[in-house]
Design a protein around this motif. Structure first.
Motif: not given
Length: 348
Positions: A131-134, A149-154
């Motif tokens: 998803l380009s949004r994220y 989201g905040w502190r959610q990263e891959h």
């Protein structure tokens, strides 16, 4: 404001570029320069980074919300996606669903992303939409991150994410949607619709003042009229009322409409002009979006319009999307030839 204020001024106040002088006999003020209300919040054209990834120059959340702001904006984008999907040939590496999501992101956000997933032997097994949004591009070349989201990263495995960007003269990291110049018309169309909905919902379109100045109206008659008008609210707000005044004088009863003054917003011209701006921004013929012609001649041959639209808009997009094959090293994306609609009775 460079000129001298009148001597009668007692106080001067400056607020956000506005100079106000007030005194006992009047007030003088000047406005600052005209400024767009959305350019600072939505459009930056510069990409700051946190040391790991870059932030997009245009708010992806804002573009996602703008997608549903006006019917012709979303419809024009979906038309391109549908035409691309119609000619797309699914492969063992890329299915139709992921391709349509990839195309929708590219046209809406200015960037489309596909993640290459390899098998145990290190060969491409599948291409999955991100998803380009994220999705964010890393500071290090070849690195990409998914940050919902905040502190959610891959963090994706380096070198496994393909990015297709819409070119813009001020950007080399992310893409910028081609329709940015038409967003103001999109928002104007939305604002006009919201204003008219509120206008009808609050009932002001049926508002008026009943003015009584005759001496023939006592308290009992006035109370009866007041009760009849009060009971006409809600589902019965368009009921008629009979009023008989024996021996009444001319103009003893007046109905003064108040809604007509408040409704001078030129609703239809605003809607039509902003619609035309959106169609011009997306370079889409109106007959392909189901726009009803207002003239007797119509919009012309829809088949020829479809052919020209496909050659001018869809084929260049297909050429851009074939860049996926160069990234994967395989023919993951292919399109079937287009059959013209406007010639020899073809069905496309």
């Amino acid at each position: 404001m460079s000129e001298q204020l009148p001597a009668i001024a007692e106080t001067v106040e400056t607020v956000e570029g506005e100079v106000i002088a007030s005194g006992g006999r009047g007030m003088t003020f000047a406005f600052g320069e005209a400024e767009s209300v959305r350019d600072r919040r939505m459009l930056m054209m510069e990409c700051w980074h946190n040391g790991r990834w870059y932030e997009p120059p245009v708010s992806r959340d804002g573009l996602a919300r703008a997608f549903d702001a006006a019917p012709h904006h979303a419809s024009a984008i979906k038309l391109k996606v549908n035409l691309l999907a119609r000619q797309f040939i699914p492969s063992r590496w890329l299915n139709r669903d992921d391709f349509m999501r990839f195309a929708l992101d590219f046209l809406t956000m200015g960037d489309g992303y596909l993640e290459r997933r390899d098998n145990l032997a290190g060969r491409p097994m599948a291409l999955k939409h991100s998803l380009s949004r994220y999705t964010r591009r890393g500071v290090v070349d070849g690195e990409f991150f998914f940050v919902p989201g905040w502190r959610q990263e891959h963090e994706f495995r380096p070198g496994t994410v393909f990015q297709l960007s819409e070119h813009h003269p001020s950007q080399e990291i992310y893409g910028v949607p081609y329709y940015m110049g038409g967003l103001q018309s999109t928002f104007l169309n939305e604002s006009a619709t919201i204003f008219r909905r509120r206008y009808y919902d609050n009932g002001s379109h049926a508002g008026f003042i009943l003015y009584l100045n005759g001496t023939d109206f006592g308290s009992a008659e006035t109370e009866a009229i007041r009760k009849a008008m009060k009971d006409a609210k809600g589902p019965g707000n368009f009921k008629n009322m009979f009023l008989h005044v024996p021996g009444g004088k001319e103009h003893g009863v007046k109905v003064i409409p108040i809604a007509e003054v408040a409704a001078k917003d030129d609703f239809m011209p605003i809607k039509n002009t902003s619609r035309d701006d959106m169609l011009a921004t997306h370079r889409t013929p109106p007959q392909l979006l189901g726009v009803v012609p207002t003239n007797s001649g119509g919009f012309g041959d829809v088949g020829k319009a479809s052919d020209i639209y496909f050659f001018n808009e869809i084929e260049p997009l297909q050429g851009r999307m074939l860049e996926v094959n160069e990234f994967v090293g395989l023919e993951a994306v292919a399109f079937r030839p287009y059959e013209r609609v406007g010639v020899s009775g073809g069905t496309g």
